[in-house]
Structures are given as C-alpha cells and as structure tokens.
Write a protein that holds these residues in place. Sequence first.
Motif, PDB file in Angstrom:
ATOM      1  N   SER A 301       0.868  -1.288   0.027  1.00  0.00           N
ATOM      2  CA  SER A 301      -0.087  -0.081  -0.051  1.00  0.00           C
ATOM      3  C   SER A 301       0.794   1.158  -0.003  1.00  0.00           C
ATOM      4  N   ASP A 371      -1.520  -6.167   0.708  1.00  0.00           N
ATOM      5  CA  ASP A 371      -2.424  -5.283   1.369  1.00  0.00           C
ATOM      6  C   ASP A 371      -3.708  -5.117   0.629  1.00  0.00           C
ATOM      7  N   GLU A 374      -7.811  -0.263  -1.987  1.00  0.00           N
ATOM      8  CA  GLU A 374      -8.792   0.662  -1.500  1.00  0.00           C
ATOM      9  C   GLU A 374     -10.380   0.355  -1.911  1.00  0.00           C
ATOM     10  N   SER A 459      -2.230   4.574   5.864  1.00  0.00           N
ATOM     11  CA  SER A 459      -3.120   4.102   4.689  1.00  0.00           C
ATOM     12  C   SER A 459      -4.602   3.483   5.348  1.00  0.00           C
TER      13      SER A 459
END
Length: 811
Positions: A301, A371, A374, A459
């Motif tokens: 990320s 990760d 989004e 993040s």
Amino acid sequence: MAPAVTGRTRPTKPKKQARVQKRKRDDVDVEKLEHAVADLDPTAEYKNFTDLPLSEPTKAGLKASHFTTLTDIQAKAIALALKGKNILGAAKTGSGKTLAFLIPVLENLYRAQCIGADAGLGALIISPTRELAIQIFEVLRKIGRKGHLFSAGLMIGGTNLQEQRDALSRMNILVCTPGRILDHLSKTAAFNVGNLRMLVLDEADRILDMGFQRDVDAIVEYLPKDRQTLLFSATQTKKVSDLARLSLSNPEYVSVHESASHATPKTLQQNYIVTPLSDKLDTLWSFIQSSKKSKILVFLSSGKQVRFVYEAFRHLQPGIPLLHLHGRQKQTARLDITSRFSAAKTSCLFATDVVARGLDFPAVDWVVQVDCPEDADTYIHRVGRTARYEREGRAVLFLDPSEEEGMLKRLEHKKVPIERINVKQKKQMSIKNQLQNMCFKDPQLKYLGQKAFISYVKSIHVQKDKEIFKMSELPLEEFAASLGLPGAPRIKFMKGDDAKALKNAPRHGLSSSEDESEAEDTVDGLKGASVLQTKEKSKQDSVRTKYDRMFERRNQDVLADHYAKMIRNDDTQPDETDRLDGEQAEDDDLFTVKRRIEADQVLSDDSDVDSDHQRSENGKHIKKILIPGAKEPLVLDSKRREKLLKSKKKLLKLKDKGTKLVFDDEGNAHPIYEFEGEDQFVAKGAPEEQRRKFLEEETKRVETADLADKEAAREKKRTKREKRKERERLEAEENDDDDGGVTGTEGAEDGFANFLADARPLSDEDEREEPKPKRPKKWFENDKHKEQAKTDRQEPETLEDLEALASGLLG
C-alpha cells in the motif's frame, strides 16, 4: 603509364546525401481514404486490420509489429474514432485498448496531413503515470515508424524541462503526464495548442478522480472546444460532471465486456487467503519460497512498506531476484527497474499502485496483493498485470479477518469471481525471529520498519470505506512485532478523543499520583490505541534484558530525534521534543496540535508588566516582555515565541504602526488626510461655487509658481554665463602672460560687448547651448606650437615648400 596504386581493397562507398527537410507527402490519395472512411459501417464486424480503411504506413507498421487480428474493443472503437466520434471506451485489462486509440490518432492526422512544425500539435495523449506514458510512446513508435512523417514526443516528469521546451514547437503528437503538460501550457510561451484535433485520456477514471482533478480542469481550459476526445479505461467513468468538464458532447459508449459475467479475463485464476495482519509477511515469504521459478508482482500500500520488505527479504536471500518500485524513486531508476523486470524470466517485484494501471509486463505468472486494495476498481487494475491477451495468470489476495466480509461484497458487486484457499501449515515458515535479529543489529533497517508501520496505519486511517478498513479491529501491536520491532511506534492521531483531551489537559493537573493512574487507565482502555502500550518494567531491582536494551536503544545513525519520538515510553518524563506549545511536530503525524494557548494565558488589556518579569500560573511559568512601540507585552510561553526576539522583521509585525501628522502655521498637529463634516461643507456654499473658487485659486497658485520657476531658470542661466566669461577671461590672461604681455587695447576686455550680452534677453538656443569641455594644455604646448601646427598642416604647393618640409623633418 601504370595507374596509381592505393591502399584500398574495397570500392569506396558513395557519400550519403544530406537529409532534406521533411515535408508533406504529395503521393497520398487523401480523397480515396476520406471516401473509404465515410462509407465505413461502425456496426459491422471486423476481424483483421486489413478490413479497415487504413493508410499504407499504418498497415506496414502493424504488420512489422505482428498485429493482425482485431480485439473486441479495437473492432468497435477504431471504426467510430475514424469517423470523428467522441468515445468512452471500457474493456477488460489486457484487451488492447492502447491500439484502439493510437490507430485513430495516426489515421486522422494522416488524412488531415498534419505534418511538420507549421501544422502544430495535432493529438495530445495523457496518461496518469510515467511508466504508462513511456509504454504508450513505444507502441506509437513501433506502429508509426514504417512511413509516417509525424513528429512525436514524450513529456514526463523527472526529465530536462528546457530540452522539452525547445522541442515542443515541432511536435505533432504528444504523449505526456498531467503535471508536466500543465507546466508547459502555463510556462512555455512557444507552445501552441490552438490546432489540436484529438485529446486522448488513457486510464480516464484515474485521471478524472480527485488526484488529477485540478490539473485536468486547467489543461482543458487551454484546449480548443471543437476537438475529438477519446476516453479509455478498464473501469470507465459515466459521471455527467466528468464529461461536462471535458466538454464531451454526445459520446459513443463502447463497452464490449459490460454484459460479460466477469469483469476480469476468463484465463485469470483468482483466489484470496484469510491471514491475520501479523502473519502476512510470513505468508508472503513462504509463498516466494514455493514459487522461485515464477515471475511475481507483489503489491503493497505504500512506498515505505515496499522499501522495508525489499531490504528485509534481500538480507534473507530468498533465492530469486528481487526488485522494488515506488513513486519516490528517480526516473532513471524506475525505467531501469521496469525494463529489468520485463526482460526477466524469474523475478519478484515489490511495488505500489504506481504500476497497477496499464503497464504490460510480459509473462507475469502471479499477482500477489499483500495489502487490501482501496476499492474493487483498484483490485481489477492490479490483477490486470497478468493474464493479458488471453494468456493464463493467477492472482492471490491477502485479507485480514476484519476485511474479508466488506471486500467480498465490493468484488461481488463488480462481477469479480474469487475463491478462497487455505495455506498449508506444513509449508508455512516464520521469519519473525530473523527480522527481530536483523532490526537489532541494523538500526537503519529498524527505522525503515518503524516508518513502514506508520505508513501502513496511515493508509488504513485515511481510507473512505470504513466497512472494509476497521482500524479498531487490527492487531497493530502484533503487526509491529511481525516486522521485527520491539514495540509499536507512537502515532498521535491514533489516540482517540479521550486521549486527545488528556493530552491537551494542563500539565499541573497530572501532578498527583491518582490523576496519573487515571490517565493511564484512560489510554489503556482505548480501542485502537494499542500502539501506545508497552510492557511494564519494574524500575526497582529489575534485570535489564536484551529485549529491554533493544527497546531503549537510541538510533544514532538515521534521524535520531525522529526515532526518539517514535519509541519514547509514555511513562518517561516529557522532553522538549514533545511539548505541545513550541516545537515542530513530527513529519508523519496527521492533525497534531502544533501549539495551544489556554484561556487563562490571555493577558488583560490593563496589565502593566515590566520587562523580563516572570509569574507562575497553575505551576506554569510565563515570561512577558514589553517591546518599545507595542501596546501590549509579548508573552513568551514557548520556544517559538522566544525566537521572535531574534528577528527584527517579525518584531516589526508586533509593533503598532505609526500615524503621519502635519502641522499647521500655528503649530497644531493634524492627520495627513483629514475629512471635514457635512455641515462644514454646506456652510461654504453651493458645490459649483466651491468648485469655481477652487479652480480660480489653483490657477493663481500655478501662475505664481510658474513665474518663480522661470525666474529661477533665468538665474541659473545667468550664473552659467558668468562662469563661462570668467573662465574665458582667465584663459586670455594666461595667453597674454605666455606672449610676454600685449600693448595697447588688443588684450583688454570689451566692456560694451559685455554690457550688450548681459542686456540681451535669453533664448532657447542659449539654454540649449552648453560649453564644450576644453582640453587642458600639455606642459610642452603654447601658442607658438599652435601656429607651428597650423603651418605644418598646410599642404606644400611648390618645390621650395617640399624641400623646406623635408629638411625640417630630417633636421
């Protein structure tokens, strides 16, 4: 006679002819192509590039690049674009969208004969990342090198700005990133886009989002309205506001996979693993060990995580070449890494989302997302780096148990088929002890780990979708231990509302032991504030272990002050670096309080305090200094305020501004601009009468001043004339002395002539006349020399004169 023998054994090659300037081609049958495009049916099905009305240079370039068959998006989009339609193109990753807009760009400019520097810029292609812009330019160069005469350029950041400015005026096609092209549009005077015919946005959804919104709006303001616009992306935008910003009217929406059951290629096998956050690095290491003969792309990320994982795994030596790529690297390094990964057969690349869109890495076997992305669109772009052009590929997603439910919902909504798999515990390896040992020996690696931890937490903190990213449920303390850190770094924005109120409370309120215990209970009870907890160590009669020494160790190599801020225990005495009211907060904190002024620190207006006076309020010493010229004393409640005393420029801002006064004839002071009241104005009479009086008075004043100016000018001229006469008189006396005296009235001054000169009125010629400066006489010069020079300059007329001149020169 035998011919001369030379040393050459081969015939001399003929000299190459000098390159002539490129010009428009006369052998092009533009009308034939125009008719063929006009007769083109966009609804028909086309399978090969030869079925389309393309020019010979384009066909030759496609053939040389081994492009023969049209993909679905190319078959529909190229036909519409050739007819000048605005297009919104959406297709799966790896479906050939780049050729879908490059071929119309070449063909439309070819038919318009937009060639040469005089034609100006014809097409502008904008890409969100530098790597994607370079890839587009390479494809354009391959298919346009077989006969096209266009001048094409690449404008991206990280390169020489002046060299780009010199070449801009010659470009017909430009591939660029938003930031760099905006720089040239606003700062390069020779860059003209008035003749622009086509605007292309690749990865349009990324360019039109909040990250590039201002840049795109500014760019569109420079472009002409009557242009053709093409938008292409794997996840296309349909927002009316976005289309209105681009002045896009009646666009053709081309989506060949909208009715498909899956948003990703059928040849892509997608899986996800549910693994706790603290076990992600162990799982990633185990995966790399089991896939050493594969080409792997690992997404993280943030750039700090990429750097830490790369450095840590590089020390562990997994047996596969490792590379890392993120946005903070220099452009030359980024180009080198992408080319090395493209050419490698087996390699592992750790990267951020800077390579998630559009890049075509050949033969990528695995895409690993350590990760969580989004959103679902980012997931689609990430996995699109494999299984391109109907090749096979595999993708695996690491999910924390708190992220599983929310992310699966988002993927299901986007028609992404994904299947859960489990990790074989026999092959699972742990590297926590090795990472801890490496961090203990290498302070720089430990510092990278702390920065990686903070960047990951940030993040998660800034994510909008809180249904997926639940900060309170993440085991952050265990995650820090999995990175090899002795404890979780301090993160101020993670403390919550209660901890923020506790931090802002006056220090004197925490002096008692009861308040201190109460504060510790408050911090310890916060969910999501586990990063502030440390293992309690008894300070009396305790044995200092290796772990304790590691935790208390101060980094002397890399940013020691910042390192101390991240590892300081909460039970230690607050030092100057953690003061709320003076010092600069650490760079990585979000929404930290730089300085807070309490209500009881505000001084009353009637306080009269001497310089350097100190008083104690609630156990807090406040120093006040009265600055000359300031109404109120300066309160020194922090080091930043104390630094003001060293700057004269900043002290001037604290002082009151002076007021200008004028004094009348009686000595009374008045402001420089003083307004009279309405009653006083009415008492003086009607406005027209006052205006007439004012003009009369000003006219008289100007006439009087004019007379005075003329008299002063006359006096000045008279003085100059007298000085000139005095100088001439002195020169005449000197000449008389040199001649031994003059008898009679020859050398006397003519008094009557002087009288007439003084009585004569001054004229403009006298005013303009200025005496030329006279060259001073040399020590050997006198009037005799002048006479001799005059005779010497006379030309000889007779033979006797010539003889006399020759004898004079010889003797």
